[in-house]
Write an enzyme that holds these catalytic residues in place. Structure first.
Site, PDB file in Angstrom:
ATOM      1  CD  GLU A 130      -2.876   1.220   2.352  1.00  0.00           C
ATOM      2  OE1 GLU A 130      -2.770   0.379   3.255  1.00  0.00           O
ATOM      3  OE2 GLU A 130      -3.700   2.121   2.351  1.00  0.00           O
ATOM      4  CB  ALA A 271       1.130  -2.093  11.585  1.00  0.00           C
ATOM      5  CG  MET A 272       0.389  -3.236   4.901  1.00  0.00           C
ATOM      6  SD  MET A 272      -0.580  -1.773   4.429  1.00  0.00           S
ATOM      7  CE  MET A 272      -1.900  -2.556   3.513  1.00  0.00           C
ATOM      8  CG  ASN A 274       0.085  -6.779   4.076  1.00  0.00           C
ATOM      9  OD1 ASN A 274      -0.046  -5.887   3.262  1.00  0.00           O
ATOM     10  ND2 ASN A 274       1.100  -6.843   4.935  1.00  0.00           N
ATOM     11  CG  HIS A 306      -5.550   0.895  12.844  1.00  0.00           C
ATOM     12  ND1 HIS A 306      -6.253   2.076  12.836  1.00  0.00           N
ATOM     13  CD2 HIS A 306      -5.085   0.729  11.586  1.00  0.00           C
ATOM     14  CE1 HIS A 306      -6.219   2.596  11.618  1.00  0.00           C
ATOM     15  NE2 HIS A 306      -5.512   1.793  10.835  1.00  0.00           N
ATOM     16  CD  GLU A 307      -2.475  -1.917  10.838  1.00  0.00           C
ATOM     17  OE1 GLU A 307      -3.039  -2.076   9.745  1.00  0.00           O
ATOM     18  OE2 GLU A 307      -2.025  -0.813  11.211  1.00  0.00           O
TER      19      GLU A 307
HETATM   20  N1  B3K Z   1      -2.833   1.093   5.705  1.00  0.00           N
HETATM   21  C1  B3K Z   1      -1.507   1.227   6.254  1.00  0.00           C
HETATM   22  C2  B3K Z   1      -0.806   2.464   5.825  1.00  0.00           C
HETATM   23  C3  B3K Z   1      -0.147   2.371   4.504  1.00  0.00           C
HETATM   24  C4  B3K Z   1       0.684   3.603   4.248  1.00  0.00           C
HETATM   25  C5  B3K Z   1       1.234   3.637   2.885  1.00  0.00           C
HETATM   26  N2  B3K Z   1       2.130   4.731   2.700  1.00  0.00           N
HETATM   27  C6  B3K Z   1      -1.528   1.158   7.745  1.00  0.00           C
HETATM   28  C7  B3K Z   1      -2.797   1.492   8.409  1.00  0.00           C
HETATM   29  O1  B3K Z   1      -3.323   2.575   8.314  1.00  0.00           O
HETATM   30  O2  B3K Z   1      -3.335   0.633   9.034  1.00  0.00           O
HETATM   31 ZN    ZN Z   2      -5.215   1.962   8.864  1.00  0.00          ZN
END
Ligand code: B3K
Ligand code: ZN
Length: 883
Positions: A130, A271-272, A274, A306-307
């Site tokens: 992302e 964090a991400m 996925n 959050h994730e």
């Molecule tokens: N969705 C990711 C953030 C990605 C940032 C890209 N530059 C984390 C989050 O907001 O949960």
């Molecule tokens: Zn987020």
């Protein structure tokens, strides 16, 4: 890489994709410098597209193309396609039936210092896709509204890559010749490519299980480097709490059989999310009582939540295009805020969130980079992961919650999930679901998505003793922001309560027929609007915007006595705290003016008395008590000044802190000693609160040039068995002239040199010190063997902390702080554009300072913009700041 005229992308230009991808079959043969990717895409023309173009354009960057095959058998030649630096155009593809396109390419993860796409972190391979990182892995339709099912096969050396992970469920694996092995993963849920993930390396795993509300058994795994195995417990507990909370509060259950989290040391953000394979910055996973502070523990739970919550708000339902980012981020931040509020102290969590909003987000919304939570245009989307999209976006969702009530909001979210599961949608779709489920009209409310800037809400009150009515006239206006001069009135929920002069709550009765209530939601929709409360025997004190019910600035000039009254009596925990803050701001504003006039700084005794009263009361929630005792930050004061004077702010604030310490010395010392005990390893609200209030007292007492604080800070530093206490003591020692300063810094470094996250704290503590010589120290630390400009956490802890959290030294009048930052940005620009552009933020508010500083900050921005090789990330922010 110089992109002298980078392209701007506009929301108004959105069109549906010309092609769809149903299924993606990926196969990776891993190598640090030369990973081979074979991607087999099952595609078709999108029936909804009106374009007549029969070519196919895929995006791709930094890829070495090996071959392209159409429909399994025909390998395409040079004449069949065109390669550009960021795309692959296939001149002709089937229009009437689906087709299979196989693309083979190679990539170099080791050379990837931007940490986007596939890259190396401490020997392990991991991905970050992302927003637009998948195009650095293979050619694709890299946009969130193209959703496909993915199967991923990974082949790698057994010693270097014993663990091979991707999204979904593991469906196969085995040995191969030459000490290699393979694993296949299948993700049954359709997803956009930004949610793709791959991890390979020498990782160890902590495992647990969760039974969902429908009785399904889910395996939970956290992967870390071996020496971190003893720091995963809290993250695992947090995950289980988050899973249970989403079931209880939103009725949302996890969908795959496996949930994996991997912690990596090199990560551009927190964090991400996925699908099924979250990748985290180690900072938001690893915790042990002696290495992580109470704040770290809370942040870990918040980010894990959050994730996890993204699985529904982001993954199952995703964004149609990147302008809709707040659809998933604003909602998910709101969800994580409420989760933390339920798990810890609701009052404290709200205050902390508002503190951040009012300092950092309000500044963004008032500056050259102001944008609506749904922006209209961007050059680099990574620049729009902002406080506005996230934090103000969460406030907008919170306002819906306030307007509809908890039950109405839940009806709306249920409908949203039911209507849009498996789709890529817009912010408007979200509001429509809330609207339909509740039978209300939110058309005016939608302006919050389109309009930038922080509205100012004016308040006038008139009490009619004969009629026993109080009329409250609220008005609103929003200052112009770049590209948006005309503003329209917004739909603003103003939660309001009334308090009698004896401190008891007065009932609110609006109009004749309304039932009386303890508080009401005033819906301000016009530029100016009067609300009449009836049945009041005496003129009450108005408690406005309770819980900070809207992201606005109330224009209220209350006398200090009224603020002191609210600090004692407001039953709303947010407003009570805020009354204390406003009182302190008033006093400090006076002192700032005195400082500038060279007058002596005498602190208004009313403030001391108010704090004394707070100290004398008994509090159940000691963390809340600590916040009541904490003065507004220098950053918040910065926001209150027309022309910012960093020195005056610093000295005025110090003068108040010193006066409080002098005059409340006894109770502060008593409180410190009462709560100074070893409760390391305990993270219940009581123990956290005791540590917090004790350390608040210590930092006040350190303002006095006295042996007491020197003794206790050193004693605490030397004996602490938890990081909260050790770091609090170190901070006090580093922020004041303490004879043991260097000895403590050296000792801390020696003790923690093998714990990267603790060394980050060591860098940050020094970078944030107000003591003379800080700039030279920061400059020296750049050359420290533990400093590594390729590690984003290190960059943030030294360069970020200095430029964003040390206004006194960063804004030194001679401009050395500015020059230092610009040099680092230029250096980082070539290595990691995302991290570089995050650092530009400290220079963007240059118009707020005096002429000397303005010129110097501007000159540095100009130097950055005219750099020979500049990324579009850095270019966009620097150029927009100058415009
Ligand atoms: N969705 C990711 C953030 C990605 C940032 C890209 N530059 C984390 C989050 O907001 O949960
Ligand atoms: Zn987020």
């Amino acid at each position: 890489m110089r992109d002298s005229n980078p392209r701007t992308v506009y929301l108004k230009d959105y069109t549906v994709p010309e092609y769809l991808i149903h299924n993606v079959d990926l196969s990776f043969t891993l190598d640090e410098k030369n990973t081979r990717v074979v991607s087999r895409l099952t595609m078709c023309r999108n029936p909804a597209s009106r374009s007549s173009d029969t070519s196919l354009t895929l995006t791709g960057e930094n890829l070495k193309l090996v071959r392209v095959v159409l429909n399994e058998d025909s390998e395409l030649g040079d004449k069949d396609y065109l390669q550009t630096p960021d795309s692959l155009i296939i001149h002709e593809v089937p229009q009437q039936r689906s087709f299979v396109l196989t693309i083979e390419n190679t990539i170099d993860p080791k050379a990837n210092t931007a940490l986007e796409g596939l890259y190396l972190s401490n020997g392990m391979l991991c991905t970050q896709c992302e927003a637009e990182g998948f195009r650095k892995i293979t050619y694709f339709l890299d946009r969130p509204d193209v959703m496909a099912t993915f199967t991923t096969t990974i082949v790698g050396d057994k010693d270097r890559f014993p663990v091979l992970l991707s999204n979904g469920n593991r469906v196969g694996g085995g040995d191969l010749p030459d000490n290699r092995h393979w694993v296949s993963w299948k993700d049954p849920f359709k997803k956009p490519c930004y949610l793709f993930a791959l991890v390979a390396g020498r990782l160890e795993c902590v495992e647990d299980r969760f039974t969902t509300m429908s009785g399904r058994d889910i395996a939970l795994q956290i992967f870390v480097e071996k020496h971190d195995l003893d720091k995963c417990d809290h993250a695992m507990q947090s995950l289980k709490h988050a899973m249970a909370w989403d079931e209880q509060v939103y009725g949302r259950e996890y969908d795959l059989d496996l949930y994996m989290i991997v912690a990596v040391g090199h990560f551009n953000m927190g964090a991400m999310e996925n699908k099924g394979l979250n990748i985290f910055n180690t900072k938001f996973v690893l915790a042990r009582p002696d290495t992580a502070t109470d704040a770290d523990y809370e942040n870990i739970e918040g980010v894990i939540g959050h994730e996890y919550f993204h699985n529904w708000t982001g993954n199952r339902i995703t964004c149609r295009d990147w302008f809709q980012l707040s659809l998933k981020e604003g909602f998910t931040v709101f969800r994580d805020q409420e989760f933390t509020g339920d798990r810890t102290s609701r009052a404290v969590k709200r205050i902390e969130d508002v503190n951040m909003l009012r300092t950092r987000q309000f500044a963004e919304d008032a500056g050259p980079l102001a944008h609506p939570i749904r922006p209209d245009a961007y050059i680099e989307i990574n620049n729009f992961y902002t406080l506005t999209v996230y934090e103000k976006g969460a406030e907008v969702v919170r306002m819906l919650h306030t307007l509809l009530g908890a039950a109405g909001f839940r009806k709306g979210s249920d409908l949203y999930f039911e209507r849009h599961d498996g789709q890529a949608v817009t912010c408007d779709d979200f509001v429509s679901a809330m609207e339909t489920a509740n039978g209300v009209d939110l058309s005016q409310f939608r302006r919050w998505y389109a309009q930038a800037g922080t509205p100012v809400v004016g308040v006038a009150q008139h009490f009619d003793a004969a009629q026993k009515t109080l009329s409250l006239t609220l008005s609103q206006h929003c200052p112009p922001t770049p590209g948006q001069t005309a503003k329209e009135p917004l739909h603003i929920p103003v939660v309001t309560g009334l308090i009698n002069r004896d401190g008891s709550p007065a009932l609110c009765r609006l109009g004749e027929n309304e039932a009386a209530a303890e508080q009401v939601v005033l819906e301000l929709t016009q530029a100016k609007q009067a609300f009449v409360f009836s049945g009041l025997e005496e003129e009450p004190v108005v408690s406005l915007l309770r819980g900070f019910s809207a992201p606005v600035k109330p224009a209220l000039n209350r006398p200090p006595e009224e603020l002191a009254f609210l600090l004692s009596h407001d039953p709303d925990t947010f407003n009570r705290w805020d009354a204390g803050q406003q009182l302190a701001v008033q006093v400090m504003s006076g002192l700032i003016a005195d400082y500038r006039n060279g007058a002596k700084l005498a602190v208004n005794p009313l403030l001391i008395d108010a704090y004394r009263k707070v100290l004398e009361q008994s509090w159940d929630d000691l963390s809340y008590f600590s916040l009541l005792m904490t003065l507004p930050s220098e950053l918040y004061l910065t926001e209150q000044m027309r022309v910012v004077d960093v020195e005056a702010i610093h000295h005025a604030r110090e003068a108040v802190a010193r006066a409080l310490a002098e005059q409340l010395r006894e109770p502060l010392e008593t409180l410190y000693l009462r709560y100074h005990r070893d409760e390391s390893g305990r993270f219940d609200a009581g123990a956290i609160g005791r540590r917090r209030i004790k350390n608040t007292c210590l930092s006040y007492l350190a303002q006095l040039d006295a042996d007491w604080a020197r003794h206790w800070s050193l004693q605490q530093f030397n004996t602490a068995k938890n990081m909260t206490d050790q770091l609090a003591a170190l901070t006090v020692i580093v922020n004041h002239p303490h004879p043991a300063r260097q000895q403590c810094l050296d000792g801390f470094y020696r003790q923690w040199r093998h714990e990267a996250l603790v060394i980050d704290k060591w860098f940050a503590a020094q970078a944030m010190s107000p003591m003379p010589g800080t700039y030279e120290r920061v400059l020296g630390l750049l050359g420290h063997p533990a400093f590594d400009i390729r590690n984003p956490n290190r960059v943030r802890s030294l360069i970020g902390a200095f430029s964003q959290s040390n206004p006194l030294h960063f804004h030194a009048a001679d401009g050395q702080g500015y020059r230092f930052l610009a040099d680092r940005i230029i250096e980082l620009n070539g290595l990691n554009p995302q991290v570089a552009s995050r650092m530009v933020g400290a220079l963007t508010s240059w118009r707020r300072y005096d002429e000397n500083r303005q010129n110097r900050m501007k000159a540095e921005l100009e130097r950055i913009v005219s750099t020979e090789v500049i990324s579009k990330d850095v270019y966009e922010l620097a150029a927009k700041s100058l415009a």
